[in-house]
Design an enzyme around this catalytic site. Structure first.
Site, PDB file in Angstrom:
ATOM      1  NE  ARG A  39      -4.417  -1.295   1.741  1.00  0.00           N
ATOM      2  CZ  ARG A  39      -5.363  -1.555   2.620  1.00  0.00           C
ATOM      3  NH1 ARG A  39      -5.151  -1.384   3.907  1.00  0.00           N
ATOM      4  NH2 ARG A  39      -6.545  -1.988   2.205  1.00  0.00           N
ATOM      5  CE  LYS A 200     -16.693 -11.685  12.460  1.00  0.00           C
ATOM      6  NZ  LYS A 200     -16.826 -10.500  13.269  1.00  0.00           N
ATOM      7  N   GLY A 352      -6.709  -8.030   1.796  1.00  0.00           N
ATOM      8  CA  GLY A 352      -5.350  -8.330   2.258  1.00  0.00           C
ATOM      9  C   GLY A 352      -5.017  -9.811   2.220  1.00  0.00           C
ATOM     10  N   GLY A 375     -12.508  -4.309   0.876  1.00  0.00           N
ATOM     11  CA  GLY A 375     -13.884  -3.862   1.117  1.00  0.00           C
ATOM     12  C   GLY A 375     -14.343  -2.892   0.039  1.00  0.00           C
TER      13      GLY A 375
END
Ligand code: 3PG
Length: 395
Positions: A39, A200, A352, A375
């Protein structure tokens, strides 16, 4: 939102100006060692362009989720050091992002110099998108550049609020990400295949509901797959599942579109407990032994997913398909990484964990686009508006 119409850093006169650049330096740290500087490297083209055009640069970022508290383990100081090495010039670091110390550092900043401010999220006002806090950040500079694609799905003071107070433009990373992702949104080469994994279901429910309407096949594995398998009636024993999402998943599985497009694992690698040296073996989804847990997709699922991937025109992948950080449970994720790389499809990988899986599989250079925002890319592909980008003026 038309995908690619935002004013860019090349559309404004920057010479002699103080430029505030929002970057996403939310990098994985162990103690104060940076484990992956992707990043930081991704922000370098915008930084170098601005330095070449005689600006003084003030960089701002978040790191982790300190929840408005000052946390020494989430300081950006190690990032300043790494950035200085990459740019090969000094990077001044100030241990706050607003206040007197910051004002002083900014007023003594000369053209060609770089200042990195401390973690924005040490102030609760950042995530609340507090206008006064946004104004304090804006007061530091003449122009605002947003190059933080990874956090563009958050309406925070440094991504959304600030655009109300300064002339604002997009940096090169945001342009590059939007170009790749918008090509898929506007006209995906078909068949369009999405692979979604990770632990999740809860934070991806909305995306799953919208993505399934856009893709031809949606492959689900990993912890997320376990919840769907449990909803389909299989006894997942002690596997990681989200019990409160089973009703939602059961209803979803009964929709016509899910019946047509959703592909779930048919076999699993199961272990007696979660450990590298636990007894483990392959079993069908209806045969998880008493008290055992699923930690990877099995070889029949790899074959099934690979067949779908091989015929794809576009592949989007977010989230690993097992506990790939442990060798015994890595093969499913590694095999799919290789299959995506071998496929002729336009491939996008974000998040990631999936990016580090692809890195581990040694196939990074055979993926069409590696997104710095897991996301953010998924929300965009699911049809959401990214507030950090929507707030920027159009060309
Ligand atoms: C990310 O790592 O996905 C971005 O930096 C955003 O971080 P967040 O999910 O904590 O807002």
């Amino acid at each position: 939102m038309p995908c690619l119409d935002k004013k860019s850093v090349t559309d404004v006169e920057v010479a002699g100006k103080k430029v505030l650049v929002r970057v996403d330096f939310n990098v994985p740290l162990k103690a104060d060692k940076i484990k992956d500087d992707t990043r930081i490297l991704a922000a370098v083209p915008t930084i170098r362009y601005l330095l070449k055009h005689n600006t003084s640069l003030i960089l701002i970022s978040h790191l982790g989720r300190p929840k408005g508290q000052r946390r020494p383990d989430l300081s950006l100081a190690p990032v300043a050091k790494r950035l200085a090495e990459i740019l090969d010039i000094p990077v001044v670091f100030v241990d706050d992002c607003i206040g007197e110390k910051v004002n002083q550092a900014v007023s003594s900043l000369k053209s060609g110099e770089v200042l990195l401010l401390e973690n924005l999220r040490f102030h609760p006002e950042e995530e609340k998108n507090d206008p006064e806090f946004a104004k304090k950040l804006a007061d530091l500079a003449d122009i605002y550049v947003n190059d933080a694609f990874g956090v563009a799905h958050r309406a925070h003071a440094s991504t959304e609020g600030i655009t109300h107070f300064l002339p604002s433009v997009a940096g090169f990373l945001i342009e590059k990400e939007m170009k790749a992702l918008c090509s898929v949104i506007d006209s995906p080469r078909r068949p369009y295949v999405a692979i979604i994994g990770g632990a999740k279901v809860s934070n991806k429910i909305m995306i799953i509901e919208s993505l399934i309407k856009k893709v031809d096949k949606l492959l689900i594995g990993g912890g997320m797959g376990n919840t769907f398998l449990a909803a389909a009636g299989y006894n997942m024993q002690t596997s990681l599942i989200e019990p409160d999402k089973i009703d939602w998943a059961r209803e979803f599985l009964q929709t016509d579109i899910a019946k047509e497009r959703l592909v779930l694992p048919v076999d699993l690698v199961v272990a007696a407990f979660f450990s590298a040296d636990a007894e483990h073996r392959v079993c069908p989804v209806d045969g998880v032994p008493d008290g055992w847990q699923a930690l990877d997709i099995g070889p029949a699922t790899v074959d099934l997913f690979t067949t779908v991937v091989n015929s794809a025109g576009t592949i989007v992948w977010n989230g690993p398909l097992g506990a790939f950080e442990i060798k015994a449970y890595a093969e499913g994720t590694m095999a799919i990484a290789r299959a995506v790389a071998d496929a002729t499809a336009f491939s996008i990988i974000g998040g990631g964990d999936s990016v580090s899986a692809v890195h581990k599989a040694g196939v990074m250079d055979r993926i069409s686009h590696i997104s710095t925002g897991g996301g953010a890319s998924l929300e965009l592909l699911g049809g959401e508006i990214l507030p950090g980008i929507a707030a920027l003026p159009s060309k």
